[in-house]
Scaffold this motif. Structure first.
Motif, PDB file in Angstrom:
ATOM      1  N   VAL A 152       0.864  -1.188   0.000  1.00  0.00           N
ATOM      2  CA  VAL A 152       0.000   0.000   0.000  1.00  0.00           C
ATOM      3  C   VAL A 152       0.896   1.233   0.000  1.00  0.00           C
ATOM      4  N   GLU A 153       0.763   2.011  -1.079  1.00  0.00           N
ATOM      5  CA  GLU A 153       1.705   3.122  -1.241  1.00  0.00           C
ATOM      6  C   GLU A 153       1.049   4.488  -1.123  1.00  0.00           C
ATOM      7  N   ASN A 154      -0.279   4.534  -1.351  1.00  0.00           N
ATOM      8  CA  ASN A 154      -0.894   5.863  -1.278  1.00  0.00           C
ATOM      9  C   ASN A 154      -2.255   5.822  -0.587  1.00  0.00           C
ATOM     10  N   ASN A 155      -2.724   7.022  -0.327  1.00  0.00           N
ATOM     11  CA  ASN A 155      -3.964   7.131   0.454  1.00  0.00           C
ATOM     12  C   ASN A 155      -5.186   6.615  -0.271  1.00  0.00           C
ATOM     13  N   SER A 156      -5.201   6.781  -1.596  1.00  0.00           N
ATOM     14  CA  SER A 156      -6.405   6.318  -2.293  1.00  0.00           C
ATOM     15  C   SER A 156      -6.497   4.791  -2.221  1.00  0.00           C
ATOM     16  N   GLN A 157      -5.323   4.144  -2.283  1.00  0.00           N
ATOM     17  CA  GLN A 157      -5.335   2.682  -2.122  1.00  0.00           C
ATOM     18  C   GLN A 157      -5.839   2.340  -0.722  1.00  0.00           C
ATOM     19  N   LEU A 158      -5.346   3.099   0.259  1.00  0.00           N
ATOM     20  CA  LEU A 158      -5.752   2.828   1.640  1.00  0.00           C
ATOM     21  C   LEU A 158      -7.251   3.037   1.807  1.00  0.00           C
ATOM     22  N   GLN A 159      -7.710   4.123   1.211  1.00  0.00           N
ATOM     23  CA  GLN A 159      -9.131   4.457   1.279  1.00  0.00           C
ATOM     24  C   GLN A 159      -9.994   3.327   0.733  1.00  0.00           C
ATOM     25  N   ARG A 160      -9.583   2.843  -0.436  1.00  0.00           N
ATOM     26  CA  ARG A 160     -10.338   1.774  -1.102  1.00  0.00           C
ATOM     27  C   ARG A 160     -10.326   0.502  -0.240  1.00  0.00           C
ATOM     28  N   LEU A 161      -9.160   0.217   0.355  1.00  0.00           N
ATOM     29  CA  LEU A 161      -9.041  -0.997   1.176  1.00  0.00           C
ATOM     30  C   LEU A 161      -9.908  -0.883   2.434  1.00  0.00           C
ATOM     31  N   ARG A 162      -9.982   0.321   2.969  1.00  0.00           N
ATOM     32  CA  ARG A 162     -10.868   0.530   4.127  1.00  0.00           C
ATOM     33  C   ARG A 162     -12.310   0.258   3.735  1.00  0.00           C
ATOM     34  N   GLU A 163     -12.674   0.778   2.547  1.00  0.00           N
ATOM     35  CA  GLU A 163     -14.051   0.573   2.075  1.00  0.00           C
ATOM     36  C   GLU A 163     -14.366  -0.913   1.930  1.00  0.00           C
TER      37      GLU A 163
END
Ligand code: C2E
Ligand code: MG
Ligand code: MG
Length: 714
Positions: A667-678
């Motif tokens: 996980v390198e960026n916030n959008s990836q993190l955001q999506r994974l949280r979702e």
């Protein structure tokens, strides 16, 4: 001079004479003249019949017999015959009347030493005749014994004898000589009887050796060659001989022997054959292959850069070890023999199929002028070898990987060609096996580099040039750091810090991964335990360690693991092993046992790089893992339209369903993190939180988050 009576004839210092004569006047006369002989001394025994004479001979030592041919119990030639036959070693002088002279002459031809005419002999003549007769008899006897010994030796030696009179051209061949060649001894023979039979291919050498000897250039003639027998074709013989020269140095005669050396030659040929062939398959071995390859290279260089005219295929059976391990060596051997037969059927008569050792074969193709000729044969080899075979009721499916080296002028030694074909084979293996690769120069330099790497890696293991870096694993549900993944680094003396991608596969191939693996496991456990002691908390950070298949499949894997846990004091529940799924699938039964043991121990199990291997869903349940780690290639491309996002989503859903934990890697960026949280991914790992860091930095991260939040918050 002393003439004894019949009574004292035993005196051995004199020559003892037996005089067989019936006429007493003659007896007296002979006694008389012998007594007059000046330089000799005799003792005379007398018998007046042949019968009495023979009796005396039985009992007494007698040097010579003086024999009258005309006796009361025997007359004429028969008298001599009987005496001579009964005592062939005692010389006989006949005492004859004038009219017996012809008879006496005949007796001399048949073995009597001499004859003297009665009354015509004087004392010296008789004494000398006696002396000479005895000496001659001794000489003849010595000659007879010598000849007997010679002929015994000749027949005992089993050699044939020849004697060549160079002046007449006549050759005497002994019976044995004729027997060796199956010839009739009675047939007339000359030198051509022999030389015409010498094998065409051996003639020049034979003549050369013979002429050299006759010219005085060699002390002995000794030559091995093939010669034609009457009935059994050619046999190998050894001829030895020596020439005799006259005063002028001209050869007059040459004599010698012939020995049948066929069986020795056969034994020698067998030895040579064994030295150049493989025992199991009967194929040429590496030595013979190198030799033939050497000839091919020579021919090629002789042609001055003509197009490719030879090629070498280097073959290695895929997974042969599995056959050997699971079905036993005899089945393995049988498989090698069957493969050998298949290969022999594919090639043309001038080509060579060799077994280089183990499950390695090589094929030397000659007269191949186009690349397609070579690849066609390689394709046939692949096809033939892929056809299943049945051995001992087992159906065995095999395949081979082939490396091809094409003959070019660049090659000066057969080792180079074989080495390059081997290199190409290596690439064929790494391309997924059951295929062929053609050697190119770049392959070679890659291999050289790999070799260099291997050497350096060995040194690194010895000197322990490795270090562990740690990357935090973060829980999205707890909003805290739950553990670290230990990642190996190599502190290369020249290159600095080297990442695992550059050396792990070489370490696997060379087996160096095993000592490296144990080191990593011990080091990571030690570190985790130390942190747990230094930074106590109600939630102890776990340690994930990557375990290579080679290490996981070591028979002593579980014992070593237990020892390490015991020695470092790390609770088993704090340790997680990261394994790729293929490692487990290669040895399913053992893996299931090990997984059960690990579970019992409390060690966690992570499937690394999930999604990239050939994961079968049915196994997911069977193996009962704790965690699936989604490979970072999917996380990376989550926002692309290539389906990666869907894959990530599915894996997370699957994890939920199977009640497994999920860690998304990379996980390198916030959008990836955001999506994974979702998507409600429970745990993540990646540069966004932290790169892998050295132990000091990792400790600092632990310390500061504990101080700030009372727990490990990222
Ligand atoms: P892995 O087990 O999948 O480890 C994760 C790899 O991804 C690590 O690479 C890590 O540095 C990298 N990574 C983590 N987060 C990110 C990110 O956000 N972006 C990018 N681009 N990369 C990220 P590393 O350390 O180079 O290790 C590579 C592989 O080498 C590991 O993959 C693992 O399979 C193997 N490896 C590392 N250490 C060991 C070891 O001690 N033993 C064994 N057998 N294999 C090891
Ligand atoms: Mg890993
Ligand atoms: Mg991974």
């Amino acid at each position: 001079m002393r003439v004894t009576s019949d009574m004292d004839s035993e005196n051995s210092s004199d020559l003892s004479i037996l005089l067989i004569e019936d006429q007493l006047a003659e007896v007296d006369y002979i006694r008389e003249i012998l007594s007059q002989a000046k330089s000799y001394s005799f003792s005379i025994t007398h018998a007046d019949t042949l019968g009495k004479g023979l009796d005396l001979l039985e009992q007494n030592h007698v040097d010579i017999i003086l024999l009258d041919l005309c006796l009361p119990d025997s007359t004429g030639y028969a008298t001599f015959q009987r005496a001579h036959k009964a005592f062939p070693a005692i010389p006989i002088i006949l005492i004859t009347n004038i009219n017996d002279e012809t008879l006496a002459a005949r007796a001399v031809r048949e073995g009597a030493q001499d004859y003297l005419i009665k009354r015509k002999m004087d004392s010296e003549l008789l004494a000398r005749a006696i002396r000479y007769a005895i000496e001659r008899q001794h000489a003849e006897e010595a000659l007879r014994i010598s000849e007997e010994r010679y002929s015994l030796a000749v027949s005992g030696a089993n050699d044939g004898i020849w004697d060549w009179d160079l002046s007449t051209g006549n050759v005497y061949y002994s019976e044995r000589w004729c027997n060796i060649l199956g010839l009739d001894c009675q047939q007339p023979a000359n030198i051509k009887t022999w030389t015409d039979r010498v094998h065409e291919d051996d003639k020049a050498d034979f003549n050369h050796a013979l002429e050299a000897h006759l010219a005085g250039n060699s002390a002995h003639f000794s030559h091995e060659y093939r010669i034609l027998t009457k009935d059994s074709g050619y046999i190998w013989v050894l001829s030895r001989g020596i020439a005799v020269t006259d005063q002028d140095g001209h050869c007059t005669r040459m004599a010698g022997s012939i020995t049948d050396i066929s069986s020795r030659k056969r034994a020698e040929e067998q030895l040579i054959h064994d030295a150049l062939h493989d025992h199991l398959t009967g194929l040429p071995n590496r030595n013979l292959m190198l030799d033939r390859l050497g000839h091919a290279i020579l021919r090629k260089s002789g042609r001055g850069g003509h197009a490719t005219d030879f090629a070498v295929l280097f073959l290695d059976l895929d997974r042969f070890k599995n056959v050997n391990d699971s079905l036993g060596h005899s089945v393995g051997d049988e498989l090698l023999v069957l493969i050998a037969r298949k290969l022999q059927k594919i090639v043309r008569p001038g080509d060579t199929v060799a077994r280089l050792g183990g499950d390695e074969f090589a094929i030397l193709l000659l007269e191949v002028n186009t690349l397609s000729m070579v690849t066609q044969i390689a394709d046939r080899v692949l096809d033939e070898c892929a056809t299943p075979v049945e051995i001992d009721g087992h159906e065995i499916c095999t395949s081979v990987s082939i490396g091809i080296a094409l003959g070019t002028e660049r090659y000066t030694s057969s080792h180079e060609v074989l080495r390059d074909a081997d290199t190409a084979m290596y690439w064929a293996k790494s391309e997924g096996k059951a295929c062929y690769e053609i050697f190119d120069r770049e392959m070679h330099s890659r291999v050289v580099k790999l070799h260099q790497l291997e050497l350096e890696l060995r040194r690194a293991v010895e000197r322990n040039e490795f270090e562990l870096y740690y990357q935090p694993i973060v829980s999205l549900t707890e909003n805290s750091m739950v553990g670290f993944e230990a990642l190996i680094r190599w502190n290369h003396p020249q290159r600095g810090l080297v990442r695992p991608v550059e050396f792990i596969s070489t370490a696997e191939e060379t087996g160096l991964i095993v000592p490296m693996g144990w080191w990593t496991l011990r080091e990571a456990c030690k570190q985790a335990k130390q942190w747990q002691q230094e930074f106590p908390s109600d939630m102890l950070p776990s340690m994930s360690v990557n375990i290579s298949g080679k290490v996981f499949n070591q028979p002593e894997m579980m014992t070593t693991l237990r020892t390490i846990l015991k020695e470092t004091g790390l609770p088993a529940t704090s340790l997680r092993l990261e394994i790729t799924e293929s490692v487990l699938l290669d040895h399913i039964d053992e893996s299931l046992d090990k997984l059960a043991e690990l579970r019992e121990l409390g060690v966690g199990l992570h499937v690394d790089d999930f999604g990239t291997g050939y994961s079968s869903l049915s196994y997911l349940q069977k193996f009962n893992y704790d965690t699936l780690k989604i490979d970072r290639s999917f996380v990376n491309q989550m926002e692309d339209s290539n389906g990666s996002g869907a894959i990530v989503q599915s894996i997370i859903a699957l994890g939920k369903l199977l009640k497994m934990n999920i860690i998304a890697e990379g996980v390198e960026n916030n959008s990836q993190l955001q999506r994974l949280r979702e998507l409600e991914c429970p745990q993540v790992q990646g540069f966004l939180f932290s790169r892998p860091v050295d132990s000091k930095t990792a400790a600092a991260i632990l310390k500061s988050s504990l101080q700030k939040f009372g727990r490990y918050i990222m």
